[in-house]
Structures are given as structure tokens and as C-alpha cells.
Design an enzyme around this catalytic site. Structure first.
Site, PDB file in Angstrom:
ATOM      1  N   SER A  46      47.751  -7.116 -25.217  1.00 24.22           N
ATOM      2  CA  SER A  46      48.591  -6.800 -26.367  1.00 24.22           C
ATOM      3  C   SER A  46      50.058  -6.986 -26.040  1.00 24.22           C
ATOM      4  O   SER A  46      50.492  -6.756 -24.900  1.00 24.22           O
ATOM      5  CB  SER A  46      48.341  -5.344 -26.784  1.00 24.22           C
ATOM      6  OG  SER A  46      49.340  -4.880 -27.666  1.00 24.22           O
ATOM      7  N   TYR A  56      47.764   3.980 -25.489  1.00 22.43           N
ATOM      8  CA  TYR A  56      47.159   2.645 -25.573  1.00 22.43           C
ATOM      9  C   TYR A  56      47.927   1.653 -24.718  1.00 22.43           C
ATOM     10  O   TYR A  56      47.341   0.913 -23.917  1.00 22.43           O
ATOM     11  CB  TYR A  56      47.129   2.190 -27.029  1.00 22.43           C
ATOM     12  CG  TYR A  56      46.764   0.737 -27.227  1.00 22.43           C
ATOM     13  CD1 TYR A  56      45.454   0.301 -27.045  1.00 22.43           C
ATOM     14  CD2 TYR A  56      47.716  -0.202 -27.619  1.00 22.43           C
ATOM     15  CE1 TYR A  56      45.103  -1.028 -27.223  1.00 22.43           C
ATOM     16  CE2 TYR A  56      47.380  -1.533 -27.804  1.00 22.43           C
ATOM     17  CZ  TYR A  56      46.074  -1.942 -27.598  1.00 22.43           C
ATOM     18  OH  TYR A  56      45.740  -3.264 -27.777  1.00 22.43           O
TER      19      TYR A  56
END
Length: 294
Positions: free
Chosen positions: A179, A192
Site C-alpha cells: 500500500s 494497518y
């Protein structure tokens, strides 16, 4: 520009004009089927998180060009995804795996090696995301543990046996689907981002060792992808982003070109700016939070 594989829409974004999405690095351009076929036809390709979203679309693309796709996922959807691979003309094997259990992940890797052989490509795609500001998980440390398990510890446990055989064969390619949050601050996604950054730090340090042993490594830092995982954050519904097909096209680009990193330009630039002026970046994001714009 990528061509659409059987049974999918053409790669793209969320409905924003293609020019804008291209400028933002969210257009999902990749190689055509012939180039992907030359890289994977007749070879074993492992895809984790293959029951839906990006992993499912990657598996179907690769099956359509002749790969033997090994699909790993936790839920029942992995069987349906494998049927789609077979209906596209490919061959598939499936394994149920819960990456929160590292011992089970390692055992699955050993079983997969025994039954399918050493993979040519491993796409570490499985992931879990929670958007939760600090105040909402002060008493929920189990959220942090779960994210670390799915996004870092479990994948590493799975990969160690696979990399043992790939380095012994002096061939193969490891692709991490990560990501852009590992590059730029992501308020609300601290747990996260930490879990994704942990895996990326591991791979960054490992990549030179793998290269010396004949194994390529690629990190893909995806921007927003409109999938079931991002859907609960309704504020993102109209934001520019990739579709699952567009993200799958980038994975195919990684397979063919084997770059060390695929990342939007703004994520790389943001990472450099944040590293050079971290206090200023904190103030900027803090101001956005106070104004309700983040």
C-alpha cells in the site's frame, strides 16, 4: 496499455477521466496477454488472498494465459475463484489458509511444495485493513495483533519455505502487493500502515540477498483500490482509485518487467518530503484532522 482478460472489464479506475487517473498513477496500465503468457505459461504461480478483489482478478488473468494458479485464501470464496480460473482455460489448486496462524501458514507452504512443486512466481497479496483512529483502538490491542498476523507475520511464515526452494533453484519472483500508506502518513490507518511497513522493511532488507540467489523481488505500493475491503470507508466512494482489474494489471506488469518497485509518483514524492520534514508533515496532517478534512 493492458488488454482486458476473459470475463473482466477493461482495467481502469473509479469513473474519473482516464487522463486524470493516469496523472495520479491510478490508470492500471499493464502488459497485454501475450507478454504475460510468455512469463507464466505452464508454470506454477501462487496467489494469496485469491478469493476476491485484486487476488481473484490476478488469478483469473494468469489462468487465462496458461499458468497453473495456486490460490490461497481463508474463506469459501477460494473455490469459486478457482472455478473461474478453470473456466478461463487455466488450471488451479486451492488451499485454505488463515495467515493469523503462522504455524499453519508454514505447514500449508510445505504441503503446497510437495503437491505443486517450486513456484515460479509468488504474489503475496493477502491483506486486511482497518480504518480506526487511535482513540478507537486504545482498548483493542487485538486489532493490532490481527493486522500484524495477516499482513506481516503470516505471510513471512508462508514465504520462508517457498523461498528456501526458490533460492535453491536459483530462480523465481516474489511480488508483494502493498500500500502507498507505507510511503506517506495515513492518519486513521496507523495499525494497518505499521503492519504493511513491517513486511516491506523485511522485503527491502531481503531483496539483495534474494537477488544474489537468482530470485527477483518486486514491491507494489497500491493507491486506493475500490474493492470490498475499502467499501466500508464511504468517504472514499467517489475518490479516484484503481479497480481490482486495474490493480491486477499492475501485478501483471510486475510479472513481465520485474521492477524492484511500482508506486505512484506522489507516494514516492510524499515519502521523500515526509522524511525530510517530518514535523511539518505532522502539522499538515494534524491541521487537516482538526478541520475534519481527513
Amino acid at each position: 496499455m493492458s488488454e482486458a482478460m476473459p470475463g473482466e472489464a477493461a482495467p481502469g479506475g473509479s469513473g474519473w477521466p482516464i487522463g486524470i487517473r493516469a496523472i495520479l498513477g491510478m490508470a492500471g496500465f499493464g502488459p497485454g496477454p501475450d507478454a504475460v503468457r510468455a512469463a507464466v505459461q505452464g508454470r506454477v504461480v501462487v496467489v494469496t488472498g485469491a478469493s476476491r478483489g485484486v487476488g481473484e482478478r490476478v488469478a483469473i488473468r494468469l489462468g487465462a494465459v496458461g499458468a497453473h494458479v495456486v490460490l490461497l485464501a481463508r474463506g469459501d470464496g477460494v473455490d469459486a475463484a478457482a472455478e473461474q480460473v478453470r473456466s478461463s482455460g487455466g488450471t488451479a489448486s486451492t488451499y485454505r489458509i488463515d495467515l493469523r496462524d503462522p504455524a499453519a501458514a508454514r505447514a500449508t507452504a510445505e504441503l503446497m511444495l510437495a503437491e505443486c512443486g517450486t513456484p515460479a512466481v509468488v504474489i503475496s497479496n493477502a491483506g486486511h485493513s482497518i480504518r480506526r483512529p487511535l482513540a478507537q483502538y486504545l482498548d483493542r490491542f487485538h486489532d493490532v495483533q490481527r493486522l500484524m498476523g495477516v499482513n506481516a507475520l503470516g505471510p513471512i511464515a508462508l514465504l520462508l519455505p517457498l523461498l528456501r526452494e526458490m533460492t535453491a533453484a536459483r530462480s523465481g519472483h516474489l511480488i508483494s502487493v502493498s500500500s502507498a500508506s507505507v510511503d506517506v502518513p495515513s492518519p486513521g490507518y496507523s495499525a494497518y500502515a505499521a503492519s504493511k511497513a513491517a513486511f516491506e522493511a523485511w522485503l527491502r532488507a531481503l531483496a539483495p540477498e534474494l537477488s544474489a540467489e537468482g530470485v527477483a523481488a518486486t514491491s507494489i505500493h497500491l493507491p486506493l483500490v475500490h474493492t470490498a475491503m475499502s467499501a466500508p470507508t464511504t468517504a472514499y466512494a467517489r475518490a479516484p482509485g484503481l479497480t481490482a482489474d486495474g490493480a491486477a494489471a499492475l501485478v501483471c506488469r510486475a510479472i513481465v518487467e520485474k521492477p524492484r518497485l511500482i508506486s505512484p509518483w506522489w507516494a514516492r514524492a510524499g515519502g521523500l518530503i515526509g522524511a525530510a520534514a517530518p514535523a511539518a508533515a505532522d502539522r499538515l496532517f494534524g491541521s487537516a484532522i482538526l478541520r475534519g478534512r481527513w
